[in-house]
Enzyme design. Structure first.
Site, PDB file in Angstrom:
ATOM      1  N   ARG A   2      -7.513  -0.355   1.179  1.00 58.31           N
ATOM      2  CA  ARG A   2      -8.042  -1.615   0.635  1.00 58.31           C
ATOM      3  C   ARG A   2      -8.476  -1.454  -0.810  1.00 58.31           C
ATOM      4  NH1 ARG A   2     -12.464  -1.662   5.342  1.00 58.31           N
ATOM      5  NH2 ARG A   2     -10.684  -0.608   6.310  1.00 58.31           N
ATOM      6  N   GLU A  16      -9.312   3.783   2.266  1.00 57.58           N
ATOM      7  CA  GLU A  16      -8.820   3.864   0.887  1.00 57.58           C
ATOM      8  C   GLU A  16      -7.770   2.812   0.560  1.00 57.58           C
ATOM      9  OE1 GLU A  16      -7.540   5.458   3.321  1.00 57.58           O
ATOM     10  OE2 GLU A  16      -5.404   5.170   2.960  1.00 57.58           O
ATOM     11  N   ASP A  69     -12.070   7.250   3.789  1.00 60.21           N
ATOM     12  CA  ASP A  69     -10.838   7.032   4.563  1.00 60.21           C
ATOM     13  C   ASP A  69     -10.433   5.555   4.584  1.00 60.21           C
ATOM     14  OD1 ASP A  69      -8.643   7.691   6.041  1.00 60.21           O
ATOM     15  OD2 ASP A  69      -9.730   8.019   7.924  1.00 60.21           O
ATOM     16  N   ASP A 109      -2.497  10.379   3.429  1.00 60.25           N
ATOM     17  CA  ASP A 109      -3.888   9.986   3.637  1.00 60.25           C
ATOM     18  C   ASP A 109      -4.591  11.031   4.507  1.00 60.25           C
ATOM     19  OD1 ASP A 109      -6.305   8.747   3.975  1.00 60.25           O
ATOM     20  OD2 ASP A 109      -5.553   7.129   5.273  1.00 60.25           O
ATOM     21  N   LYS A 125      -9.945  13.167   8.043  1.00 63.32           N
ATOM     22  CA  LYS A 125      -9.443  12.809   9.368  1.00 63.32           C
ATOM     23  C   LYS A 125      -9.382  14.049  10.259  1.00 63.32           C
ATOM     24  CE  LYS A 125      -6.363   9.008   7.982  1.00 63.32           C
ATOM     25  NZ  LYS A 125      -7.001   7.945   8.782  1.00 63.32           N
ATOM     26  N   ASP A 170       1.797   6.544   5.346  1.00 64.96           N
ATOM     27  CA  ASP A 170       0.789   5.576   4.916  1.00 64.96           C
ATOM     28  C   ASP A 170       1.224   4.814   3.659  1.00 64.96           C
ATOM     29  OD1 ASP A 170      -1.591   4.341   5.551  1.00 64.96           O
ATOM     30  OD2 ASP A 170      -2.855   5.748   4.430  1.00 64.96           O
ATOM     31  N   LYS A 189       0.857  -1.188   0.000  1.00 66.00           N
ATOM     32  CA  LYS A 189       0.000   0.000   0.000  1.00 66.00           C
ATOM     33  C   LYS A 189       0.890   1.234   0.000  1.00 66.00           C
ATOM     34  CE  LYS A 189      -3.086   2.728   3.045  1.00 66.00           C
ATOM     35  NZ  LYS A 189      -3.974   2.735   4.228  1.00 66.00           N
TER      36      LYS A 189
HETATM   37  N1  BES Z   1      -4.069   4.784   6.916  1.00 65.83           N
HETATM   38  C1  BES Z   1      -5.170   4.531   7.754  1.00 65.83           C
HETATM   39  C2  BES Z   1      -4.854   3.550   8.886  1.00 65.83           C
HETATM   40  C3  BES Z   1      -3.842   4.003   9.901  1.00 65.83           C
HETATM   41  C4  BES Z   1      -4.247   4.557  11.100  1.00 65.83           C
HETATM   42  C5  BES Z   1      -2.504   3.812   9.703  1.00 65.83           C
HETATM   43  C6  BES Z   1      -3.331   4.931  12.050  1.00 65.83           C
HETATM   44  C7  BES Z   1      -1.569   4.182  10.648  1.00 65.83           C
HETATM   45  C8  BES Z   1      -1.982   4.745  11.836  1.00 65.83           C
HETATM   46  C9  BES Z   1      -6.320   3.950   6.929  1.00 65.83           C
HETATM   47  O1  BES Z   1      -6.390   4.372   5.622  1.00 65.83           O
HETATM   48  C10 BES Z   1      -7.581   4.362   7.597  1.00 65.83           C
HETATM   49  O2  BES Z   1      -7.846   5.526   7.612  1.00 65.83           O
HETATM   50  N2  BES Z   1      -8.322   3.402   8.127  1.00 65.83           N
HETATM   51  C11 BES Z   1      -9.539   3.683   8.797  1.00 65.83           C
HETATM   52  C12 BES Z   1     -10.568   2.696   8.311  1.00 65.83           C
HETATM   53  C13 BES Z   1     -11.964   3.033   8.706  1.00 65.83           C
HETATM   54  C14 BES Z   1     -12.424   4.288   7.996  1.00 65.83           C
HETATM   55  C15 BES Z   1     -12.854   1.880   8.352  1.00 65.83           C
HETATM   56  C16 BES Z   1      -9.294   3.524  10.301  1.00 65.83           C
HETATM   57  O3  BES Z   1      -8.480   2.687  10.683  1.00 65.83           O
HETATM   58  O4  BES Z   1      -9.863   4.298  11.044  1.00 65.83           O
HETATM   59 ZN    ZN Z   2      -4.618   4.951   4.763  1.00 74.65          ZN
HETATM   60 MN    MN Z   3      -7.467   6.173   5.427  1.00 68.46          MN
END
Ligand code: BES
Ligand code: ZN
Ligand code: MN
Length: 499
Positions: free
Chosen positions: A349, A347, A345, A268, A275, A286, A263
């Site tokens: 996947r 994204e 968010d 992000d 966020k 990310d 990824k």
């Molecule tokens: N890049 C983030 C996940 C992340 C969070 C990485 C903290 C490193 C530290 C990912 O893209 C994300 O935002 N995931 C969301 C998913 C949710 C919207 C279902 C999450 O983990 O909150």
């Molecule tokens: Zn992300």
């Molecule tokens: Mn995200």
């Protein structure tokens, strides 16, 4: 890159000046070559140890300046604990612990690579050298005012060993792996205004120097392939997305490749599902999964691994914009499956869906391992010491877990199953891109599994391990390079032809 320290091997007989490092076990015993090098200073050390209550416990240190009876200006005695208890990864840590004691501008350093029982294999001596280099790395490219402490760690570190030639040989391939880790760390640490998708692709293309075939696909090429999931994420950014496919063919022609997928979300913001501001700067990391894949390809190519490997990374920036994708949008992935966007968010996947499918169909690999800073939920579940492992294949999982224990880059297997899978069924499309709060890391992995076909596959959620983890003996930088040593080990142990 600020990996200033030069590490080499010398025989025990080399007269040590500057800083001398010796290992002692929990009985405060030294090996014979060490005793010889210390000469008359052994008694000084014994007295100092008693005064400082130094007991040779693993990781404990006795630090003496201008010790009586020794040519060296400083003697660092490092405890190893019981020799029999030392595991492979401990040697790398010992090297790191030594580098951690060395101040900027230190004199020449000699490490007496001998345990209390007089033994130390060339591989373990090399692991110490690797640990020194891993710890010495720092990311200071953007610091214009260097403090005294910010300079080089030491002019040169010599590892004194019984068999110089064998140690050099053992270190040759290990040094390539260290280089790969540092490449990955550097990419993770770079700021997002510098490292946008096209620039990331340019850096990945540097692998051509090592004989890696690198193909960079732009938006036009990805549109032609029908990568609607990846492109949907990327469409709100002023920086176009890229996919980079790297190939190292070190194995027999007829052998199917193994594949690593990363990824690479260069930043992000969350997109329209934006966020919160606090800590958002961390989302420059990310792309740690993609960085690991580039670092791994570097390691494998540089050490001329006898294996056919594909590395593929999806590079995008997730931004809110007039052109950005909306919650409610439905996109069509390369696989033909449709996805309802619930949260922009989620994204990572979406990016991986198209890259996984592309790799599965194009290369029919022996297995695919993807790495992604995919969910905050994996931090809640496992903290920063284990990456989450999700897999459709028990053998691959076992091998990854073992490689994790051997390298210290540990993984912990999490469940998958139809109960979780149904949580991402959508009312309007084939699936939706989030499955709710509960089991967030698992539903993310279920989503990925819908794009791997029946290829043996493992997903490593490295949100907790790839960046921002607390400093360790072998890393003080924000980006850890997690996964390079783990996957190099996986390949070395199971997928390389005989040497
Ligand atoms: N890049 C983030 C996940 C992340 C969070 C990485 C903290 C490193 C530290 C990912 O893209 C994300 O935002 N995931 C969301 C998913 C949710 C919207 C279902 C999450 O983990 O909150
Ligand atoms: Zn992300
Ligand atoms: Mn995200």
């Amino acid at each position: 890159m600020s990996d200033a320290v030069k590490v080499g091997f010398v025989p025990f007989s080399a007269a040590p000046r500057g800083v001398l490092v010796a290992f002692a076990d929990e009985t405060l015993k030294f090996g014979p070559a060490t005793r010889k090098a210390l000469g008359g200073a052994v008694e000084t050390v014994k007295r100092a140890a008693a005064t400082a209550r130094f007991k040779g416990k693993n990781g404990s240190v006795l630090d003496l300046l201008a010790p009586d009876g020794l040519k060296a200006d400083r003697l660092i005695v490092l405890g190893t604990g019981k020799t029999a208890d030392l595991k492979d990864e401990d040697y790398t840590k010992l090297g790191g612990a030594i580098a951690g004691r060395l101040k900027a501008g230190s004199e020449a350093v000699t490490i007496l690579a001998e345990l209390a029982d007089g033994a130390m294999s060339p591989g373990h001596g090399a692991a110490i050298a690797a640990g020194v280099r891993l710890r010495a790395y720092r990311f200071d490219r953007y610091k214009t005012k260097k403090k005294d402490d910010d300079g080089k760690l030491a002019a040169a570190v010599s590892v004194a060993v019984a068999d110089v030639a064998a140690s050099r040989k053992a270190f040759a391939s290990l040094a390539s792996v260290v280089d790969g880790v540092l490449v990955a760390r550097e990419l993770v640490n770079e700021p997002p205004n510098v490292l946008f998708p096209a620039e990331f692709a340019r850096r990945a293309a540097q692998l051509r120097k090592l004989g890696v075939r690198v193909e960079v696909l732009d938006v036009k090429a990805m549109t032609k392939l029908g990568m609607g999931a990846l492109l949907g994420v990327s469409q709100g950014s002023a920086h176009d997305g890229r996919m980079v496919v790297m190939r190292w063919n070190g194995g027999k022609r007829s052998v199917k490749p193994v594949a690593f997928i990363g990824k690479g979300v260069c930043f992000d913001t969350g997109g329209i599902s934006i966020k919160p501001a606090g800590g958002m700067e961390e989302m420059k990391g990310d792309m740690a999964g993609a960085a690991c894949v580039v670092g791994l390809m570097h390691a494998l190519a540089a050490r001329k691994a006898r294996v056919n490997v594909v590395g593929a990374i999806g590079l995008v920036e997730n931004m809110p914009d007039g052109n950005a994708q909306r919650p409610g949008d439905i996109v069509t992935s390369m696989s033909g499956q449709t996805i309802e966007i619930i949260n922009t968010d989620a994204e990572g996947r979406l990016v991986l869906a198209d890259v996984l499918w592309y790799v599965a169909k194009t290369f029919k690999p022996k297995f695919m391992v993807d790495l992604a800073t995919l969910t905050g939920a994996i931090l809640v579940a496992l903290g920063t010491d284990h990456a989450g492992l999700f897999s459709n294949n028990d053998e691959l999982s076992e091998r990854l877990s073992k490689a994790g224990l051997a390298t210290g880059e540990r993984v912990w297997r999490m469940p998958l199953g139809p109960e979780y899978d149904k949580l991402i069924d959508s009312r309007f499309a084939d699936m939706k891109n989030t499955g709710g709060r509960n089991g967030g890391s698992i539903t993310a992995a279920q989503f990925l599994q819908r794009f791997v076909d029946d290829v043996p596959w493992a997903h490593l959620d490295i949100a907790g391990t790839g960046m921002g983890a607390p400093a360790t003996d072998i890393n003080t930088s924000w980006g850890s390079g997690f996964g390079v040593r783990l996957l190099d080990r996986l390949v070395a142990d199971h997928y390389e032809g005989r040497r």
